[in-house]
Design a protein around this motif. Structure first.
Motif, PDB file in Angstrom:
ATOM      1  N   THR A 631       0.816  -1.226   0.000  1.00 59.25           N
ATOM      2  CA  THR A 631       0.000   0.000   0.000  1.00 59.25           C
ATOM      3  C   THR A 631       0.845   1.270   0.000  1.00 59.25           C
ATOM      4  N   ALA A 632       2.147   1.128  -0.256  1.00 63.78           N
ATOM      5  CA  ALA A 632       3.043   2.285  -0.187  1.00 63.78           C
ATOM      6  C   ALA A 632       2.911   3.177  -1.412  1.00 63.78           C
ATOM      7  N   ASP A 633       3.204   4.462  -1.221  1.00 64.44           N
ATOM      8  CA  ASP A 633       3.333   5.374  -2.342  1.00 64.44           C
ATOM      9  C   ASP A 633       4.641   5.078  -3.081  1.00 64.44           C
ATOM     10  N   PRO A 634       4.764   5.495  -4.346  1.00 61.86           N
ATOM     11  CA  PRO A 634       5.994   5.228  -5.099  1.00 61.86           C
ATOM     12  C   PRO A 634       7.253   5.731  -4.403  1.00 61.86           C
ATOM     13  N   GLU A 635       7.222   6.943  -3.819  1.00 59.47           N
ATOM     14  CA  GLU A 635       8.400   7.464  -3.136  1.00 59.47           C
ATOM     15  C   GLU A 635       8.720   6.649  -1.894  1.00 59.47           C
ATOM     16  N   GLU A 636       7.689   6.212  -1.160  1.00 62.03           N
ATOM     17  CA  GLU A 636       7.921   5.373   0.011  1.00 62.03           C
ATOM     18  C   GLU A 636       8.596   4.059  -0.396  1.00 62.03           C
ATOM     19  N   LEU A 668       1.525   4.722   3.359  1.00 58.87           N
ATOM     20  CA  LEU A 668       1.866   3.589   4.225  1.00 58.87           C
ATOM     21  C   LEU A 668       2.229   4.070   5.624  1.00 58.87           C
ATOM     22  N   ALA A 669       3.018   5.126   5.703  1.00 60.12           N
ATOM     23  CA  ALA A 669       3.445   5.634   7.006  1.00 60.12           C
ATOM     24  C   ALA A 669       2.269   6.148   7.822  1.00 60.12           C
ATOM     25  N   ASP A 674       2.922   4.451  11.288  1.00 57.13           N
ATOM     26  CA  ASP A 674       2.953   5.377  12.421  1.00 57.13           C
ATOM     27  C   ASP A 674       1.993   4.956  13.528  1.00 57.13           C
ATOM     28  N   PRO A 675       0.725   4.629  13.223  1.00 53.38           N
ATOM     29  CA  PRO A 675      -0.166   4.185  14.293  1.00 53.38           C
ATOM     30  C   PRO A 675       0.330   2.934  15.001  1.00 53.38           C
TER      31      PRO A 675
END
Length: 843
Positions: A631-636, A668-669, A674-675
C-alpha cells in the motif's frame, strides 16, 4: 628451456582422456615460459603425482603474496583441456574474475587451445558459460553443488580455489567451507592461499570432518624478496619524486600508494599531480591516449588531469570505465603511481616495483587503529614483479608531524651541547623554542608498528559466520531432515564451545522460521522452563518480550499509550505458534529451550519459497518489507528499497533522505506504520514528525550543516527505519539486519535519470562509482522483489511498477557506463546460478 614453446604446444593440443598424470606433468613443465620457483615446482609435482583413487585429493599451497601461484593453478587448467574434462577456477571477488578470464584465455592459446575453451560465470555475468574451464565466484560453484540434478560433476576433474584465505571472511567464508564439504570425492582440489598459521591443523580438520585429504605445500620465501624501509624524514610529495627519478634500474616506480579511505586517495593524488614523476616519452604517449579517450563526464576531467602527470586513482568510488583505463595505463607502464585502497591488494594484478604506505592506520578520525596484519601483508606482497624486478620495495612513511620533529631534532643535535660559540648557543636556544609538537587528539604510528606488521604470525583459518537464512531455506526445501544441518554445524572448524553455540543458533533460526509460518517442526519446540525469562548467549537472564505488560510511560503521550494498552485484550500465557492469515498479525516471539531441542524434520510451508528468491538482503526482512509495501506510495517504496542496499557512511551522509518538510510521510506511514509504532511504544511522536517546542535555541551543527537544538533534536524516522523497528519487534532473534536511509535513486529520478547531471549538480563525482553500483544493485533487487509479491496484489500494481522503475534505471546506468551495465545486468540469463548473492564484495 631450449624448446620452442609454440612447437611444443602444437604437439599437445589433441585431447587425450587416457593421458597419464606423469605425461601430463612432463608436458606442462615443458610449456612453462620460465623455470619455476622451488615452491611452485613442489606444488605442481604434488598436484600431478597425487592419485584420488589412493585417497590423495589435491593440494593446499600456502605461500606469500607474489609467489606466482597462478602458474601452479594453471596446471589444473591444462589437465582439464588436455584430457577433455572440465574444471572450475573460483575467486572470492567479482573484480578478479575478468582478470583471471583474460589470463587463462591467454594461457590456453599459448598451449594451442582456443580462447573460448575458457568461460566465466558470476551472479552478474556470463561469458561462454558452457566452456570446459569456467572462472566463477565461489558462490556459483556452491550453487551448482547444491543442484546436482541440474549440474553434472561426473566429468569435472578439479577445482581451484584462489585466494583461499577468504575462508576467514566473516560474511562469505562459509561459502568456501560448504563447497569443500559438498565436493564429490573424485574431484581434485587445489587451494591457493597466503601463508596460514594453522595449515597443518586445517588439512587435518578437512580430512577428519569431510574426508578430503590434501597434501600441504608451504613456503615462506618469495620469488622476488621484499625490502622494507621506514621513511622518517620525508613527506610523501618529496619522497614520490625521489623514487620516480633516474633510469629504469634506479627508479622504484611503478608504485602502488595505498590509502585507507577513498577521500584520502583523491587528496594524495591531487598532491602528487604537481610533481615530476614520468619522463617525456611516457608523457607524450600518455597524452595521446588520454586525449583520444572520452573523459568528459563525472570525475573524468579531474581524473584526466591527474593521469596526465602519471598518477592513477583506483577505488570503488571511481567509475568502472575509468578504473579500467587506470589498470590499462598502469600495466602499460605509463603511470608512475597508482593511488588505491586496500581492496586492490586482494589480487587484482597491477604489477608494481614498490608499495608506499603514507599511513599505517585506518578507520574514522576518532577511531583510527593499526591496519590488521592480514591486510598489511597482502599489501606488502603487491611489491616486486617476477618478470622485471630482483626485489620489491615496501615503504612506510612517518606522520608529517613526526617528519617535522625528526628534521628539527637532526638540526638541534647537530649543534654540540658543550659548544662555546655564542652564535651556535643562540641558534640552539632559538631552535628549542621552535620545537615542533605532536597535535592533541591526533593518532600516530611508529616504525616499531611497521616492523610488527612485517614479522607478525600469519592468521589461523577458522569457520566464520552462521548459515545464511536463504541457504537454510533452500536446503530445507530440498530435504526436510534437520540431521544433515546438525551434522554440518558439528563439523565446522570451531572450538567445542563455538560448535555448541552454533547448534543453539541453528535451533534459534529454525524456531524463528517456524513461528513465522515458513516451516512446521516435528517435534515442536519446548517452551523454556521459566516462561518469564530466558538465558542469553552470555548466560545472563533477560525479561521475555511477553512476560509482563510494559510499565506506564508517563506524560501526556504516556497516558495515551497506557489507554491504548488498556483497550487491548489481555495477553495470553502462551505465544501464538503460527501467525494468523490476517495481515495485521505479525509473528510473535516466545522463548524456547535452545539447548536440548532436537527437531527431526523442518517441513516447508508454501511461504518458504518466497525466502529463496531474495539474494541481496536478509530474506526474512525482505519478505516482511514486501508485505508492508503493498500500500506504499511510489516514493515510500523507493526509499524503503534504497535503505536496505548498503551504502558506505561517507557516501550516505551526502545522499540523505529529504527533510520531512520536503517529503512528508506517505500513505503507508500515515495509515499503518505510524499508528502501529505508537501503539506498540516503538517510537515517540517526535520521531514520527511531531514538532518540538518553538522556543528552542537553534545551534548550527558544523559537521552536517543541520540546525540543532540545545535540547537534542529528534530526527524523524524514515520509512526504512520505521519498517526496521517493527521488524525488530516481531523478529527479535534475527540479528544483523541494518538499514541506512539514502535518497540516491529517488534523487536521480528528479534529474530525469541523467546520471552525470545528478552527480555533477550534487558534487558527487568522487563517489560516482559507488552511486552507479548502488543503482545497478537496485535494478537487481527490484527483479528479486518482483518475485515476492504481497498477498492481494496484482501484476499491474506490484511487478509492473517495479519493472518500470528498473527500466528507467537501466537506461540511466547504460548511458553512464554501458559496458559495466551490460555485464551486470546480463545476470538474468544466470538465475539458476544465483542461490547466494555474489555481488556485495567488489573493488
Amino acid at each position: 628451456m631450449g624448446m620452442n614453446h609454440q612447437e611444443t604446444a602444437a604437439k599437445h593440443t589433441a585431447v587425450d582422456p587416457d593421458l597419464d598424470r606423469d605425461s601430463l606433468a612432463t608436458e606442462y613443465f615443458s610449456l612453462l615460459p620460465y623455470d619455476p620457483y622451488p615452491v611452485q615446482e613442489e606444488a605442481m609435482l604434488a598436484y600431478f603425482a597425487g592419485d584420488p583413487g589412493l585417497g590423495d585429493q589435491g593440494v593446499l599451497i600456502c605461500a606469500p603474496t607474489g609467489t606466482g601461484k597462478t602458474m601452479i593453478a594453471e596446471a589444473a587448467v591444462y589437465e582439464a583441456l588436455r584430457t577433455g574434462r572440465r574444471m572450475y577456477y573460483t575467486t572470492p571477488l567479482i573484480a578478479l574474475t575478468d582478470q583471471k578470464l583474460d589470463e587463462l584465455r591467454e594461457s590456453a592459446v599459448r598451449w594451442g587451445f582456443p580462447a573460448d575453451s575458457v568461460g566465466l560465470v558470476t551472479g552478474n555475468r556470463r561469458v561462454n558459460g558452457d566452456a570446459p574451464v569456467l572462472v566463477v565466484v565461489a558462490e556459483i560453484l556452491l550453487n551448482r553443488l547444491l543442484n546436482p540434478e541440474a549440474f553434472d560433476f561426473s566429468d569435472v576433474t578439479s577445482v581451484v580455489m584462489d585466494e583461499f584465505h577468504s575462508f576467514n571472511d566473516p560474511e562469505r567464508g562459509i561459502v568456501w567451507e560448504l563447497t569443500l564439504a559438498l565436493l564429490p570425492p573424485h574431484i581434485r582440489t587445489m587451494l591457493l592461499s597466503a601463508t596460514v598459521g594453522n595449515s597443518l591443523e586445517f588439512t587435518s580438520w578437512l580430512s577428519r570432518a569431510h574426508n578430503r585429504r590434501l597434501q600441504l605445500v608451504s613456503g615462506d620465501e618469495r620469488k622476488v624478496p621484499l625490502q622494507y624501509e621506514w621513511i622518517g624524514d620525508e613527506i610523501l610529495n618529496d619522497f614520490a619524486e625521489k623514487i620516480a627519478a633516474g633510469d629504469d634500474e634506479l627508479r622504484r616506480t611503478p608504485s602502488l600508494v595505498f590509502c585507507f579511505s577513498r577521500s584520502q586517495c583523491w587528496t594524495v593524488a591531487e598532491m602528487l599531480k604537481g610533481k615530476s614523476l614520468i619522463d617525456k616519452d611516457r608523457q607524450a604517449e600518455l597524452a595521446d591516449y588520454l586525449n583520444a579517450a572520452d573523459m568528459a563526464a563525472g570525475a573524468g576531467p579531474k581524473l584526466k588531469q591527474i593521469l596526465m602527470r602519471g598518477v592513477g586513482v583506483h577505488h570503488a568510488g571511481v567509475m568502472p570505465r575509468y578504473r579500467r583505463m587506470v589498470e590499462e595505463l598502469f600495466q602499460r607502464k605509463l603511470l608512475a603511481m597508482c593511488v588505491c585502497t586496500e581492496t586492490l591488494a586482494a589480487g587484482i594484478n597491477l604489477p608494481a616495483r614498490s608499495v608506499v604506505l603514507p599511513s599505517l592506520l585506518k578507520g574514522p578520525k576518532d577511531k583510527r587503529k593499526l591496519v590488521d596484519t592480514a591486510s598489511a601483508q597482502q599489501i606488502f606482497g603487491r611489491a616486486g614483479r617476477p618478470q622485471y624486478d630482483d626485489r620489491g620495495f615496501v615503504y612506510a612513511l612517518a606522520h608529517e608531524d613526526d617528519v617535522k620533529l625528526n628534521k628539527w631534532r637532526e638540526k638541534y643535535d647537530s649543534i654540540p651541547e658543550d659548544t662555546k660559540d655564542p652564535g651556535l648557543l643562540k641558534a640552539k636556544k632559538q631552535l628549542k623554542k621552535k620545537m615542533p609538537k605532536r597535535r592533541s587528539g591526533e593518532t600516530y604510528w611508529t616504525e616499531q608498528q611497521f616492523l610488527q606488521l612485517q614479522e607478525a604470525a600469519s592468521a589461523d583459518l577458522s569457520s566464520r559466520g552462521q548459515l545464511p537464512w536463504r541457504l537454510l531455506a533452500y536446503m530445507l526445501g530440498k530435504d526436510a531432515s534437520v540431521a544433515p544441518l546438525r551434522e554440518l554445524v558439528s563439523k565446522r572448524l570451531l572450538t567445542p564451545k563455538k560448535i555448541e553455540e552454533g547448534q543453539r543458533e541453528l535451533n534459534r533460526m529454525l524456531i524463528t522460521m517456524w513461528q513465522a509460518n515458513y516451516l512446521s517442526l516435528d517435534p515442536k519446540p519446548t517452551p523454556a522452563a521459566d516462561p518469564g525469562k530466558t538465558k542469553t548467549d552470555s548466560g545472563k537472564k533477560t525479561e521475555a518480550s511477553q512476560a509482563e505488560p510494559p510499565p506506564a510511560t508517563g506524560g501526556l503521550f504516556g497516558e495515551i499509550l497506557d489507554q491504548m494498552r488498556e483497550d487491548e485484550p489481555a495477553a495470553q500465557p502462551d505465544a501464538v505458534e503460527q501467525p494468523e492469515s490476517d495481515e495485521e498479525d505479525q509473528p510473535r516471539i516466545k522463548q524456547y529451550d535452545l539447548d536440548a531441542y532436537r527437531p527431526l524434520t523442518a517441513t516447508p510451508t508454501p511461504r518458504l519459497e518466497r525466502l529463496v528468491h531474495l539474494r541481496s538482503i536478509n530474506p526474512l526482512f525482505g519478505v516482511y518489507m514486501a508485505d508492508l509495501l503493498a500500500t506504499a506510495d511510489p516514493e515510500e517504496r523507493i526509499a524503503a528499497f534504497e535503505s536496505v542496499l548498503e551504502v558506505p557512511g561517507t557516501v550516505a551522509r551526502f545522499t540523505r533522505m529529504p527533510r520531512i518538510e520536503d517529503m512528508p510521510p506517505g500513505t503507508l506511514a500515515t495509515t499503518r506504520l505510524d499508528p502501529q509504532l505508537l501503539k506498540l511504544g516503538l517510537a515517540t511522536p517526535e520521531e514520527l514528525g511531531a514538532q518540538g517546542g518553538e522556543d528552542d535555541e537553534e545551534v548550527k551543527d558544523r559537521g552536517f550543516g543541520r540546525v540543532m537544538f540545545e535540547e537534542p533534536r529528534v530526527w524523524p524516522l524514515t520509512i526504512g527505519e520505521k519498517i526496521h523497528r517493527l521488524f525488530q519487534n516481531d523478529y527479535p532473534t534475527v540479528q544483523g539486519v541494518r538499514v541506512r536511509p539514502v535518497w540516491i535513486v529517488g534523487e536521480l529520478l528528479n534529474y530525469d535519470g541523467d546520471f552525470n547531471k545528478y552527480v555533477t549538480t550534487k558534487k558527487l563525482q568522487k563517489e560516482e562509482g559507488i552511486l552507479l553500483r548502488h543503482c545497478l544493485r537496485m535494478i537487481l533487487f527490484l527483479d528479486e522483489m518482483a518475485n515476492v509479491p504481497p498477498e492481494n496484489t496484482t501484476v499491474e500494481t506490484w511487478e509492473d511498477t517495479l519493472d518500470d522503475l528498473a527500466d528507467i534505471l537501466t537506461e540511466s546506468c547504460r548511458n553512464a557506463d554501458p559496458q559495466t551495465t551490460e555485464e551486470v545486468l546480463s545476470h538474468n540469463e544466470n538465475l539458476e546460478d544465483t542461490l547466494i548473492s555474489s555481488g556485495r564484495r567488489q573493488n
